[in-house]
Design a protein around this motif. Structure first.
Motif, PDB file in Angstrom:
ATOM      1  N   UNK A  24      21.014   7.782  12.913  1.00  0.00           N
ATOM      2  CA  UNK A  24      21.478   7.923  14.296  1.00  0.00           C
ATOM      3  C   UNK A  24      22.630   8.915  14.360  1.00  0.00           C
ATOM      4  N   UNK A  25      23.575   8.788  13.445  1.00  0.00           N
ATOM      5  CA  UNK A  25      24.740   9.685  13.441  1.00  0.00           C
ATOM      6  C   UNK A  25      24.312  11.135  13.234  1.00  0.00           C
ATOM      7  N   UNK A  26      23.387  11.364  12.290  1.00  0.00           N
ATOM      8  CA  UNK A  26      22.956  12.732  11.965  1.00  0.00           C
ATOM      9  C   UNK A  26      22.093  13.342  13.061  1.00  0.00           C
ATOM     10  N   UNK A  27      21.441  12.512  13.875  1.00  0.00           N
ATOM     11  CA  UNK A  27      20.507  13.013  14.894  1.00  0.00           C
ATOM     12  C   UNK A  27      20.938  12.648  16.307  1.00  0.00           C
ATOM     13  N   UNK A  28      22.246  12.501  16.518  1.00  0.00           N
ATOM     14  CA  UNK A  28      22.759  12.021  17.800  1.00  0.00           C
ATOM     15  C   UNK A  28      22.356  12.920  18.966  1.00  0.00           C
ATOM     16  N   UNK A  29      22.096  14.193  18.696  1.00  0.00           N
ATOM     17  CA  UNK A  29      21.706  15.102  19.770  1.00  0.00           C
ATOM     18  C   UNK A  29      20.238  14.959  20.165  1.00  0.00           C
ATOM     19  N   UNK A  30      19.475  14.225  19.373  1.00  0.00           N
ATOM     20  CA  UNK A  30      18.074  13.988  19.709  1.00  0.00           C
ATOM     21  C   UNK A  30      17.956  12.765  20.609  1.00  0.00           C
ATOM     22  N   UNK A  31      17.125  12.827  21.648  1.00  0.00           N
ATOM     23  CA  UNK A  31      17.026  11.719  22.612  1.00  0.00           C
ATOM     24  C   UNK A  31      16.679  10.389  21.968  1.00  0.00           C
ATOM     25  N   UNK A  32      15.787  10.401  20.961  1.00  0.00           N
ATOM     26  CA  UNK A  32      15.365   9.135  20.368  1.00  0.00           C
ATOM     27  C   UNK A  32      16.495   8.456  19.599  1.00  0.00           C
TER      28      UNK A  32
END
Length: 231
Positions: A24-32
């Motif tokens: 979640x932290x690494x992909x926070x910019x992704x909507x999912x």
């Protein structure tokens, strides 16, 4: 009101730290990834509010707005991190002010309930929330080459802040001096050969200890002022 406030604070800290994983932290910019995080926020908030849907949705929605601003607009700096957490706490305060009836959600709560909620929230804030804060503070010194076990520095930070928290809550802050001495001895060989590494370790250690002491004594003060010490 105190029990509800403490439950909401703990719900926020649980969602933002132990239950916000690396993906979640690494992909926070992704909507999912953002949706997954907000889902956890909503779930814990709903539990803290004992099923009160509208206030829980309000907190989750405002949390989403704050996180979107932080993720897409705010710089990766310490002040932005602190402002983000302050905004979340102010959201909780605002919801409790707007819905004063939420103060009656925990009529069966005892002083032990409030005490354990305070201890749990303080532990997460001291140990886990301190990591990103220290990391952002030290970001300006990333040009120093670190040689050691992967993630060892993070683990050392977690352990030292946890020990400081336990010592202060146990009424034995003098033990922190032995912790500083032990860390100095263990790091002596490294820092004695490299002035830059020495300065890096000193700054990081003082920042980590300072954060832990601030949160630990703030927790003790809240317990004392609120009169929720069951011992």
């Amino acid at each position: 009101m105190l029990t509800t406030a403490l439950a909401l604070i703990l719900a926020h800290l649980l969602a933002d730290y132990p239950f916000q994983n690396k993906w979640i932290i690494a992909n926070k910019k992704r909507p999912e990834a953002m949706a997954a995080h907000i889902g956890v926020v909503f779930l814990f908030t709903l539990i803290a509010l004992r099923g009160e849907l509208v206030p829980a949705l309000t907190i989750a929605a405002i949390h989403l707005i704050i996180d979107l601003i932080k993720t897409h607009l705010a710089p990766e700096r310490l002040w932005a991190y602190l402002a983000d957490q302050l905004a979340h706490f102010l959201t909780i305060a605002g919801v409790l002010w707007f819905w004063p009836e939420l103060s009656t959600l925990w009529p069966e709560a005892t002083i032990w309930t409030q005490y354990m909620l305070t201890l749990s929230a303080g532990l997460i804030l001291c140990v886990m929330a301190g990591g990103p804060a220290i990391g952002l503070l030290m970001a300006d010194f990333d040009e120093i080459q670190h040689v050691g076990l992967p993630a060892a520095g993070r683990m050392i930070g977690l352990l030292e802040r946890a020990l400081i928290y336990l010592m202060v809550l146990a009424g034995q802050p003098a033990g922190i001096g032995f912790l500083i001495a032990a860390k100095s001895i263990l790091r002596f060989d490294t820092v004695s050969k490299d002035q830059r590494a020495s300065e890096y370790v000193i700054i990081g250690t003082l920042a980590s200890f300072g954060w832990a002491l601030l949160v630990s004594f703030a927790t003790v003060s809240l317990i004392t002022i609120a009169g929720i010490d069951p011992t």
